[in-house]
Design a protein around this motif. Structure first.
Motif, PDB file in Angstrom:
ATOM      1  N   GLY A 191       0.825  -1.201   0.000  1.00 35.93           N
ATOM      2  CA  GLY A 191       0.000   0.000   0.000  1.00 35.93           C
ATOM      3  C   GLY A 191       0.862   1.254   0.000  1.00 35.93           C
ATOM      4  N   GLY A 195       1.194   4.100  -2.833  1.00 36.30           N
ATOM      5  CA  GLY A 195       0.809   5.437  -2.421  1.00 36.30           C
ATOM      6  C   GLY A 195       1.740   6.483  -3.013  1.00 36.30           C
ATOM      7  N   GLU A 205      -5.680   2.731  -1.704  1.00 39.99           N
ATOM      8  CA  GLU A 205      -5.691   2.745  -0.252  1.00 39.99           C
ATOM      9  C   GLU A 205      -7.115   2.589   0.276  1.00 39.99           C
TER      10      GLU A 205
END
Lengths: 225, 304
Positions: A191, A195, A205
């Motif tokens: 994640g 990001g 997310e």
């Protein structure tokens, strides 16, 4: 006067739940000591906002707490509806541990206070035994009364909640929640990487949070089985 | 010859006493808030809302069976409900696409599951067979590969579905369709939106759910082919490490494909190919075992 949002859970419309969110709370030790003394005026579920992932997370535990206290042969595991709420949030069956993880600690700054509209049955013992739960709706509890009392006793900034209550998840420490519910750590790193690659990162997310929420709801719904 | 004595008319036995309501919903659910979706042999499936007034969910209620002894009935209901719920949570944790569990009461016999908007693979296949557009061939193949991937992931975890049919595999409407078409072309998308296939649908054929789908050439339906694949109805799920059970899962699905239309059969090869890639180490031997199951049918240990 603190701002209080009233949630009406489908199927338990008769039992509206009052929720208030505070940030920068300075008197957490005082609130906690009142809970430990079982002061009847402080019958709330005070939760650490960093442990609440989303409104659904909180409402799910609330529903289960209401359900255990209102279903005919009661299946409560704790003494009061509010302690049941804290207990229901936890993935394991230790009440003390649930309070340590989800309840407020002395240094908690962001607090969610929940008030369930239940009080011990005042009716005769015969009635209580026929119902089998000993708890009934407390008509005296309204959003105003809760807001007034909380505004007086909690030293902090009251945060107003919108219709969907999304603010409840805004102070969440996702990694901490992930650890408590023992959700895979590998996904977290992925994640973070995605990001960095902007644009798509936020969407991903959100997706990941949804997945997490779904597993958490399943975990707490099946607890004690 | 003496005449046979006239038998006294047989009366049905009185309904046994049960403490749980009979086809009345367990509290706190009430009939006015629940919309029946379907029913199978064991469970009634309703649509309602949960936690917030705009979260659609499915409630799967296993009513008490009065012909069973009350104690046994409670125990069986509890066992089956928990087996389903635990399996769903476990595979969801590992990233298989299944509906999430939102609530459960094993004493009351109900289970609250996430509502999936979309349609069953059976419906998609039927629509595809009817108005077969060559340009969609590739999309269908892609869809089948994703079906194989989900099954492979599931079996890789050592979980067998137990009732893997095309009705129990859903194609979820991608979120961008429901948002984009609702603003631009509400009329074109309405047949798709009006038809909401329940997520815990065991006997899809029973409820007459598979009415003719919208024209497959319409844009919304081809977009639907890009939706995520979800496996539903884990009512018969088992944890198994045996290749046999997994092969039977695949065999049942193969038969379901063959029953739809001969044209749908080649598509199943895509499912198997993708299954081989995603099913992990065991996939090869499962596929080998499938050959054996094909020759003899799914009941292996039938004696006499």
């Amino acid at each position: 006067m603190a701002s209080v949002k009233t949630f009406t859970l489908p199927h338990y419309e008769a039992y509206p739940v009052h929720v208030a969110l505070f940030t920068d709370v300075t008197n957490a030790p005082f609130l906690r000591s009142q809970l430990l003394d079982a002061n009847p005026d402080f019958d709330y579920a005070f939760l650490d906002a960093s442990m609440i992932l989303s409104p659904s997370h909180l409402l799910s535990a609330t529903f289960l707490a209401l359900h255990t206290f209102l279903s005919a042969p009661t299946r409560k595991k704790t003494r009061t509806p509010h302690s049941e709420l804290v207990f229901r949030l936890s993935p394991n069956n230790n009440i003390g541990e649930s309070y340590k993880k989800f309840g407020i600690a002395d240094n908690t700054a962001n607090v969610i206070a929940v008030k369930l509209p239940l009080c011990p049955s005042t009716s005769t013992s015969q009635d209580a035994s026929s119902e089998g739960n000993g708890y009934e709706k407390d008509e005296a509890i309204t959003a105003e009364s809760v807001g007034k009392h909380l505004g007086d006793v909690v030293k902090g900034t009251s945060v107003g909640l919108r219709e969907d209550g999304d603010e409840l998840g805004a102070w969440c420490d996702v990694e901490k929640v992930r650890k408590v519910y023992k959700l895979g750590g590998g996904e977290g790193q992925k994640g973070k990487k995605s990001g960095v690659a902007n644009g798509h990162g936020e969407e991903k997310e959100g997706e990941e949070k949804k997945e997490m929420e779904s597993v958490i709801l399943g975990t707490i719904a099946l607890k004690g089985s | 010859m003496a005449e046979a004595p006239i038998a006294t008319p047989i009366e049905p036995p009185p309904l046994p006493h049960t403490t749980r309501p009979l086809h009345n919903l367990p509290p706190p659910f009430t009939h006015h808030a629940l919309e029946p979706l379907t029913q199978g042999a064991e469970a009634l499936v309703y649509k309602t809302t949960f936690l917030t007034p705009h979260t659609p969910v499915v409630v799967k209620y296993r009513p008490p069976k009065p012909y069973r002894h009350a104690t046994l009935d409670r125990r069986l209901t509890k066992q089956r409900l928990l087996a389903e719920a635990r399996s769903l949570v476990r595979v969801k944790r590992e990233g298989v696409h299944v509906p999430g569990v939102l609530g459960a009461d094993w004493e009351g016999g109900w289970l609250v599951l996430e509502f999936l908007e979309g349609r069953s693979v059976r419906g998609v296949l039927d629509g595809w067979v009817k108005g077969r557009g060559e340009e969609e061939e590739e999309e269908m193949k892609g869809l089948m590969r994703r079906v194989g991937k989900e099954i492979g992931k599931l079996h890789g975890l050592g979980v067998c579905h137990g009732d893997l049919t095309t009705s129990n595999i859903m194609v979820r409407t991608p979120t961008f369709i429901s948002t984009s078409t609702s603003t631009s072309t509400p009329t074109a998308s309405s047949p798709l939106h009006g038809k909401q296939t329940p997520s815990t649908l065991r006997e899809a054929a029973m409820c007459g759910d598979e009415e003719p789908p919208p024209h497959p050439s319409s844009s919304s339906s081809s977009l639907l082919l890009h939706g995520d694949i979800y496996l539903i109805d884990f009512g018969l799920t088992t944890s198994s490490i045996q290749d046999e059970d997994k092969a039977v899962d695949l065999y049942v699905l193969e038969r379901a494909f063959a029953a739809t239309h001969p044209a749908a059969e080649p598509l199943f090869h895509q499912v198997l190919a993708s299954y081989g890639e995603w099913g992990g180490k065991g996939a090869r031997s499962v596929l080998r075992r499938l050959e054996g199951v094909r020759l003899r049918g799914r009941k292996r240990s039938m004696l006499g």
